[in-house]
Design an enzyme around this catalytic site. Structure first.
Site, short mmCIF file in Angstrom:
data_model
loop_
_atom_site.label_atom_id
_atom_site.label_comp_id
_atom_site.label_asym_id
_atom_site.label_seq_id
_atom_site.Cartn_x
_atom_site.Cartn_y
_atom_site.Cartn_z
N TYR A 210 0.84 -1.20 0.00
CA TYR A 210 0.00 0.00 0.00
C TYR A 210 0.88 1.25 0.00
CZ TYR A 210 -3.89 3.09 1.35
OH TYR A 210 -4.83 4.09 1.38
N1 LIG Z 1 -10.07 4.89 4.49
C1 LIG Z 1 -8.88 5.35 4.82
O1 LIG Z 1 -8.45 5.27 5.99
C2 LIG Z 1 -8.00 6.01 3.79
C3 LIG Z 1 -6.90 6.74 4.23
C4 LIG Z 1 -6.08 7.35 3.29
C5 LIG Z 1 -6.37 7.23 1.95
N2 LIG Z 1 -7.45 6.50 1.56
C6 LIG Z 1 -7.69 6.37 0.12
O2 LIG Z 1 -8.95 6.93 -0.19
C7 LIG Z 1 -9.52 6.25 -1.32
C8 LIG Z 1 -10.96 5.84 -1.00
O3 LIG Z 1 -10.92 5.00 0.12
P1 LIG Z 1 -12.23 4.65 0.99
O4 LIG Z 1 -11.79 4.66 2.39
O5 LIG Z 1 -13.38 5.46 0.56
O6 LIG Z 1 -12.38 3.11 0.57
P2 LIG Z 1 -13.63 2.29 0.02
O7 LIG Z 1 -13.20 0.87 0.06
O8 LIG Z 1 -14.87 2.68 0.73
O9 LIG Z 1 -13.74 2.80 -1.49
C9 LIG Z 1 -12.89 2.35 -2.50
C10 LIG Z 1 -13.74 2.09 -3.73
O10 LIG Z 1 -12.86 1.70 -4.78
C11 LIG Z 1 -13.50 0.67 -5.51
N3 LIG Z 1 -12.54 -0.13 -6.25
C12 LIG Z 1 -11.65 -1.03 -5.77
N4 LIG Z 1 -10.96 -1.59 -6.77
C13 LIG Z 1 -11.41 -1.01 -7.91
C14 LIG Z 1 -11.08 -1.17 -9.29
N5 LIG Z 1 -10.16 -2.07 -9.69
N6 LIG Z 1 -11.73 -0.41 -10.19
C15 LIG Z 1 -12.69 0.47 -9.81
N7 LIG Z 1 -13.05 0.65 -8.52
C16 LIG Z 1 -12.41 -0.08 -7.59
C17 LIG Z 1 -14.22 -0.17 -4.44
O11 LIG Z 1 -15.24 -0.98 -4.98
C18 LIG Z 1 -14.75 0.94 -3.54
O12 LIG Z 1 -16.04 1.35 -3.94
C19 LIG Z 1 -8.58 5.07 -1.60
O13 LIG Z 1 -7.73 5.40 -2.66
C20 LIG Z 1 -7.80 4.93 -0.32
O14 LIG Z 1 -6.55 4.34 -0.54
C21 LIG Z 1 -8.28 5.91 2.44
#
Ligand SMILES: NC(=O)c1ccc[n+]([C@@H]2O[C@H](COP(=O)([O-])OP(=O)(O)OC[C@H]3O[C@@H](n4cnc5c(N)ncnc54)[C@H](O)[C@@H]3O)[C@@H](O)[C@H]2O)c1
Length: 326
Positions: A210
């Site tokens: 990651y």
């Molecule tokens: N949640 C956290 O703590 C956090 C912290 C820092 C950064 N982020 C980043 O924020 C972004 C959103 O995260 P979130 O927490 O809303 O997660 P989440 O899992 O709720 O949302 C991620 C979405 O991406 C979709 N996805 C996964 N693989 C895919 C693919 N191959 N093609 C298209 N869609 C795909 C999933 O179906 C999901 O709907 C991510 O990039 C994550 O790395 C999250």
């Protein structure tokens, strides 16, 4: 006019006396304090979304991974601000629900969704074409938000798991950006948003794939920004680097000092991201205190940085990670 003249004369007298009494050093100290206060008030205004904001009315906003978490929340917020929304995601049922929700609130043509795997360039190409055809408008704002986490130690991870993380979190940004950047540059209008992570600046035990992918996303954003600056392009970039957000993606991850490093709420994170886009900010680290970790890394020897990360529990934050249960 007389009032202004007397005000200026009194000001001049004050600084003359101040200089005679305190010398150059005193003046430099006051200037530094003044600049510090100016910077502070700018930061406060920026964080609260009080800077000048651009309009997104009728702008075509394309969000990857918009079926859940912050992607879904951004879609709902931008739709409320009058934007035309396109969402792509691998989760078709959740995608259709979000599109239905937006269309029931803002009219049946407000949002459009396409099932798409962002790690597949052909799937991205097809989805972008369908979204442009639906809204009859090129993409104005691209938000690369889709992301996955394995939460595995290096030796526990699988070849497929590592490739999946890298392909979705980093390589996919090339596929989406390469489809839209040419039109944005030609139209002298556009914005590319990278949802990275603080894990794109700080390495964490149990997050090697990651972190590698998010360091890649941060590097991608920075290189893109310099490419655009070199041609004095009007296309904007924003890189978002949040700490843990309570969307479920990082369920089980812990903050040792939650008062200092709070797990962010989905609502707060979305508000901050939407404001950052509307205010054309370049890089957002949230919470703001995490800027210190980057400063310590840049200034101090590695052993001080490593001990600090261990002291604040950063390296153990993934020890009880569960992630999404489904
Ligand atoms: N949640 C956290 O703590 C956090 C912290 C820092 C950064 N982020 C980043 O924020 C972004 C959103 O995260 P979130 O927490 O809303 O997660 P989440 O899992 O709720 O949302 C991620 C979405 O991406 C979709 N996805 C996964 N693989 C895919 C693919 N191959 N093609 C298209 N869609 C795909 C999933 O179906 C999901 O709907 C991510 O990039 C994550 O790395 C999250």
């Amino acid at each position: 006019m007389n009032k202004l003249q007397s005000f200026l004369t009194r000001g001049q007298d004050f600084w003359q006396k101040f200089y005679e009494k305190k010398g150059k050093k005193g003046v430099a100290q006051v200037a530094a304090l003044g600049l510090g206060l100016l910077y502070l008030q700018y930061q406060v205004r920026k964080h609260n979304g009080w800077l000048k904001k651009k309009s997104v009315v009728n702008e075509h906003i394309f969000i990857t991974g918009g079926a859940s978490g912050i992607g879904k929340n951004m879609a709902l917020r931008f739709a409320r601000l009058g934007a035309k929304i396109s969402i792509v995601d691998v989760n078709e049922d959740a995608l259709n629900q979000v599109v239905g929700q937006i269309n029931s609130l803002h009219g049946e043509k407000a949002a459009f969704g396409v099932k798409c795997d962002v790690s597949d360039p052909q799937s991205v190409k097809n989805a972008i074409k369908k979204c442009i055809d639906f809204h009859q408008k090129k993409i104005d704002i691209l938000i690369n938000n889709a992301g996955v986490v394995s939460g595995k130690q290096i030796l526990e991870n699988t070849d497929a798991g590592i490739a999946r993380t890298m392909n979705i979190n980093t390589t996919a940004h090339h596929w989406t950006v390469r489809e839209v950047l040419g039109d944005m540059i030609a139209n002298k209008h556009g914005h590319i948003v990278t949802i990275a992570s603080i894990a794109g600046w700080v390495g964490v035990r149990g997050l090697a794939d990651y972190c590698a992918s998010k360091f890649g996303a941060v590097g991608f954003d920075e290189s893109l920004r310099f490419e655009l600056r070199a041609t004095k392009s009007n296309v904007k970039t924003t890189c978002i680097c949040p700490y843990f957000i309570n969307t479920g993606m990082f369920d089980g991850a812990k903050s040792k000092f939650p008062l200092l490093f709070p797990i962010l709420s989905e609502n707060y994170a979305t508000t901050r991201i939407v404001n950052a886009v509307l205010q054309d900010e370049t890089v957002v680290i949230m919470p703001i205190i995490l800027n210190l970790s980057i400063m310590v890394k840049a200034i101090f020897p590695t052993c001080i940085y490593d001990n600090m990360m261990e002291l604040f529990g950063v390296s153990e934050s993934m020890d009880h990670f569960k992630g999404r249960q489904q």
